[in-house]
Design a protein around this motif. Structure first.
Motif, PDB file in Angstrom:
ATOM      1  N   SER A   9       0.816  -1.218   0.000  1.00  0.00           N
ATOM      2  CA  SER A   9       0.000   0.000   0.000  1.00  0.00           C
ATOM      3  C   SER A   9       0.844   1.260   0.000  1.00  0.00           C
ATOM      4  N   GLY A  10       2.132   1.131   0.291  1.00  0.00           N
ATOM      5  CA  GLY A  10       2.902   2.350   0.522  1.00  0.00           C
ATOM      6  C   GLY A  10       4.307   2.335  -0.021  1.00  0.00           C
ATOM      7  N   ASN A  11       5.235   2.656   0.839  1.00  0.00           N
ATOM      8  CA  ASN A  11       6.627   2.860   0.442  1.00  0.00           C
ATOM      9  C   ASN A  11       7.267   1.616  -0.175  1.00  0.00           C
ATOM     10  N   GLY A  12       6.995   0.482   0.408  1.00  0.00           N
ATOM     11  CA  GLY A  12       7.505  -0.749  -0.187  1.00  0.00           C
ATOM     12  C   GLY A  12       8.946  -1.079   0.154  1.00  0.00           C
ATOM     13  N   SER A  13       9.421  -0.629   1.286  1.00  0.00           N
ATOM     14  CA  SER A  13      10.817  -0.973   1.639  1.00  0.00           C
ATOM     15  C   SER A  13      10.962  -2.469   1.905  1.00  0.00           C
ATOM     16  N   ASN A  14       9.921  -3.090   2.437  1.00  0.00           N
ATOM     17  CA  ASN A  14       9.983  -4.555   2.620  1.00  0.00           C
ATOM     18  C   ASN A  14       9.929  -5.278   1.280  1.00  0.00           C
ATOM     19  N   LEU A  15       9.146  -4.759   0.353  1.00  0.00           N
ATOM     20  CA  LEU A  15       9.160  -5.308  -1.005  1.00  0.00           C
ATOM     21  C   LEU A  15      10.571  -5.226  -1.571  1.00  0.00           C
ATOM     22  N   LEU A  88       2.050 -10.115   2.483  1.00  0.00           N
ATOM     23  CA  LEU A  88       1.591  -8.763   2.797  1.00  0.00           C
ATOM     24  C   LEU A  88       2.803  -7.946   3.257  1.00  0.00           C
ATOM     25  N   ALA A  89       3.098  -6.876   2.536  1.00  0.00           N
ATOM     26  CA  ALA A  89       4.272  -6.055   2.857  1.00  0.00           C
ATOM     27  C   ALA A  89       3.835  -4.597   2.977  1.00  0.00           C
ATOM     28  N   GLY A  90       3.332  -4.253   4.160  1.00  0.00           N
ATOM     29  CA  GLY A  90       2.780  -2.911   4.341  1.00  0.00           C
ATOM     30  C   GLY A  90       1.465  -2.751   3.614  1.00  0.00           C
ATOM     31  N   PHE A  91       0.685  -3.830   3.582  1.00  0.00           N
ATOM     32  CA  PHE A  91      -0.646  -3.773   2.971  1.00  0.00           C
ATOM     33  C   PHE A  91      -1.610  -3.336   4.070  1.00  0.00           C
ATOM     34  N   MET A  92      -2.136  -2.108   3.939  1.00  0.00           N
ATOM     35  CA  MET A  92      -2.827  -1.485   5.060  1.00  0.00           C
ATOM     36  C   MET A  92      -4.350  -1.604   4.970  1.00  0.00           C
ATOM     37  N   ARG A  93      -4.807  -2.789   4.635  1.00  0.00           N
ATOM     38  CA  ARG A  93      -6.254  -3.013   4.627  1.00  0.00           C
ATOM     39  C   ARG A  93      -6.568  -4.269   5.435  1.00  0.00           C
ATOM     40  N   LEU A 108       1.261 -14.580   4.391  1.00  0.00           N
ATOM     41  CA  LEU A 108       2.156 -14.091   5.443  1.00  0.00           C
ATOM     42  C   LEU A 108       2.017 -12.586   5.612  1.00  0.00           C
ATOM     43  N   ASN A 109       2.248 -12.130   6.852  1.00  0.00           N
ATOM     44  CA  ASN A 109       2.263 -10.697   7.136  1.00  0.00           C
ATOM     45  C   ASN A 109       3.464 -10.360   8.006  1.00  0.00           C
ATOM     46  N   ILE A 110       3.950  -9.125   7.850  1.00  0.00           N
ATOM     47  CA  ILE A 110       4.956  -8.629   8.796  1.00  0.00           C
ATOM     48  C   ILE A 110       4.343  -7.474   9.562  1.00  0.00           C
ATOM     49  N   HIS A 111       4.607  -7.463  10.860  1.00  0.00           N
ATOM     50  CA  HIS A 111       3.980  -6.474  11.733  1.00  0.00           C
ATOM     51  C   HIS A 111       5.042  -5.842  12.633  1.00  0.00           C
ATOM     52  N   PRO A 112       4.972  -4.506  12.800  1.00  0.00           N
ATOM     53  CA  PRO A 112       6.041  -3.820  13.542  1.00  0.00           C
ATOM     54  C   PRO A 112       5.852  -3.838  15.063  1.00  0.00           C
ATOM     55  N   SER A 113       5.738  -5.022  15.630  1.00  0.00           N
ATOM     56  CA  SER A 113       5.776  -5.165  17.091  1.00  0.00           C
ATOM     57  C   SER A 113       6.096  -6.613  17.416  1.00  0.00           C
ATOM     58  N   LEU A 146      -7.133 -10.152  13.434  1.00  0.00           N
ATOM     59  CA  LEU A 146      -6.204  -9.121  12.988  1.00  0.00           C
ATOM     60  C   LEU A 146      -4.883  -9.193  13.763  1.00  0.00           C
ATOM     61  N   ASP A 147      -3.798  -9.361  13.042  1.00  0.00           N
ATOM     62  CA  ASP A 147      -2.454  -9.479  13.624  1.00  0.00           C
ATOM     63  C   ASP A 147      -2.382 -10.583  14.684  1.00  0.00           C
ATOM     64  N   GLY A 148      -3.271 -11.566  14.570  1.00  0.00           N
ATOM     65  CA  GLY A 148      -3.358 -12.588  15.609  1.00  0.00           C
ATOM     66  C   GLY A 148      -2.973 -13.988  15.173  1.00  0.00           C
ATOM     67  N   VAL A 172      13.284  -0.567  13.518  1.00  0.00           N
ATOM     68  CA  VAL A 172      12.448  -1.759  13.318  1.00  0.00           C
ATOM     69  C   VAL A 172      12.428  -2.125  11.831  1.00  0.00           C
ATOM     70  N   HIS A 173      12.379  -1.105  10.978  1.00  0.00           N
ATOM     71  CA  HIS A 173      12.422  -1.362   9.533  1.00  0.00           C
ATOM     72  C   HIS A 173      13.667  -2.151   9.143  1.00  0.00           C
ATOM     73  N   THR A 174      14.796  -1.754   9.688  1.00  0.00           N
ATOM     74  CA  THR A 174      16.044  -2.460   9.385  1.00  0.00           C
ATOM     75  C   THR A 174      15.927  -3.932   9.751  1.00  0.00           C
ATOM     76  N   LEU A 175      15.322  -4.207  10.893  1.00  0.00           N
ATOM     77  CA  LEU A 175      15.108  -5.601  11.302  1.00  0.00           C
ATOM     78  C   LEU A 175      14.154  -6.315  10.350  1.00  0.00           C
ATOM     79  N   GLU A 176      13.078  -5.624   9.986  1.00  0.00           N
ATOM     80  CA  GLU A 176      12.096  -6.225   9.076  1.00  0.00           C
ATOM     81  C   GLU A 176      12.751  -6.657   7.773  1.00  0.00           C
ATOM     82  N   HIS A 177      13.640  -5.800   7.277  1.00  0.00           N
ATOM     83  CA  HIS A 177      14.267  -6.083   5.976  1.00  0.00           C
ATOM     84  C   HIS A 177      15.194  -7.293   6.039  1.00  0.00           C
TER      85      HIS A 177
HETATM   86  C1  GAR Z   1       6.187  -2.023   7.884  1.00  0.00           C
HETATM   87  O1  GAR Z   1       6.781  -1.496   9.053  1.00  0.00           O
HETATM   88  C2  GAR Z   1       5.218  -3.113   8.234  1.00  0.00           C
HETATM   89  O2  GAR Z   1       5.607  -3.861   9.347  1.00  0.00           O
HETATM   90  C3  GAR Z   1       3.985  -2.315   8.530  1.00  0.00           C
HETATM   91  O3  GAR Z   1       3.973  -1.289   7.587  1.00  0.00           O
HETATM   92  C4  GAR Z   1       5.311  -0.964   7.229  1.00  0.00           C
HETATM   93  C5  GAR Z   1       5.417  -0.970   5.730  1.00  0.00           C
HETATM   94  O4  GAR Z   1       6.644  -0.428   5.298  1.00  0.00           O
HETATM   95  N1  GAR Z   1       2.802  -3.116   8.441  1.00  0.00           N
HETATM   96  C6  GAR Z   1       1.734  -2.944   9.197  1.00  0.00           C
HETATM   97  O5  GAR Z   1       1.652  -2.074  10.043  1.00  0.00           O
HETATM   98  C7  GAR Z   1       0.607  -3.913   8.936  1.00  0.00           C
HETATM   99  N2  GAR Z   1      -0.494  -3.635   9.779  1.00  0.00           N
HETATM  100  P1  GAR Z   1       7.104  -0.612   3.782  1.00  0.00           P
HETATM  101  O6  GAR Z   1       5.956  -0.179   2.873  1.00  0.00           O
HETATM  102  O7  GAR Z   1       8.272   0.316   3.642  1.00  0.00           O
HETATM  103  O8  GAR Z   1       7.470  -2.048   3.573  1.00  0.00           O
END
Ligand code: GAR
Length: 212
Positions: A9-15, A88-93, A108-113, A146-148, A172-177
């Motif tokens: 949905s957004g920046n896509g750094s995890n992508l 799911l990589a920052g998919f905000m729906r 799969l999903n990644i979540h920042p906590s 949700l996130d469960g 946290v982003h650095t860890l996610e990547h």
């Molecule tokens: C990431 O931090 C991811 O964990 C989070 O959105 C960010 C997306 O960053 N996801 C959620 O909060 C899901 N509910 P990115 O677009 O740069 O990958």
């Protein structure tokens, strides 16, 4: 080879981390990113995909009357690529139970906590408000909750006394990547399964908090 569809949905750094991992070292197992689908037409993630010659598609909320209809359109778009895995990589729906059911065990999903702490939004602020000394990220199988869904792996870092939400988010982003490509590779190598509400690694039940 196995097909991976990444939802953004957004920046896509995890992508980007997944794209980079696909072309280096062990890659994504036998996986290739077959398509990137965005819920936002202006997501920078789409630009990253195009740069990497990956097919992109936009499925926007506005063209659909309700969540069910949106998810049906999304499912239709995804299934065109015959995916073995949906990431799911920052998919905000929030996804409907029907959608989740259709992909159960390969979503799969990644979540920042450090789940089960702080599902939902604003996780970095919540960590600071609670005065936690540890924070991190989690990769989990997606279920209707949700996130469960069952956690596969987590990575953690210390919270510094003078951290603000933005600094925490960056770290946290650095860890996610680092974490997400590893877990996607495991999945594509056939090492991960979901059984009931449990994640299995090589057939062995992971502890509730994951393996990292
Ligand atoms: C990431 O931090 C991811 O964990 C989070 O959105 C960010 C997306 O960053 N996801 C959620 O909060 C899901 N509910 P990115 O677009 O740069 O990958």
């Amino acid at each position: 080879t196995g097909n991976i569809v990444v939802l953004v949905s957004g920046n896509g750094s995890n992508l980007q981390a997944l794209i980079d991992a696909a072309t280096t070292g062990e890659g994504l197992g036998n996986g290739r990113i077959a398509a990137v689908i965005s819920s936002q037409a202006d997501a920078f993630a789409l630009e990253r995909a195009r740069q990497a010659d990956i097919t992109t598609q936009v499925v926007e909320h506005k063209q659909h009357t309700d969540r069910r209809q949106y998810d049906q359109a999304l499912k239709h778009a995804i299934d065109e690529y015959q995916p073995d895995l949906i990431v799911l990589a920052g998919f905000m729906r929030i996804l409907t139970p029907e959608f989740v059911m259709h992909y159960m065990g390969r979503l799969l999903n990644i979540h920042p906590s450090l789940l089960p702490k702080y599902p939902g939004l604003n996780t970095h602020q919540q960590v600071l408000d609670a005065g936690d000394d540890t924070h991190g990220c989690s990769v989990h199988f997606v279920t209707e909750t949700l996130d469960g869904g069952p956690v596969i792996a987590q990575a953690s870092l210390p919270v510094e006394h003078d951290d603000d939400p933005e600094q925490l988010k960056q770290r946290v982003h650095t860890l996610e990547h680092l974490l997400y490509p590893i877990v996607v590779r495991w999945f594509m190598l056939g090492r991960l399964q979901m059984e009931g509400n449990q994640a299995l690694f090589d057939g062995i039940e992971l502890p509730p908090s994951g393996v990292m």
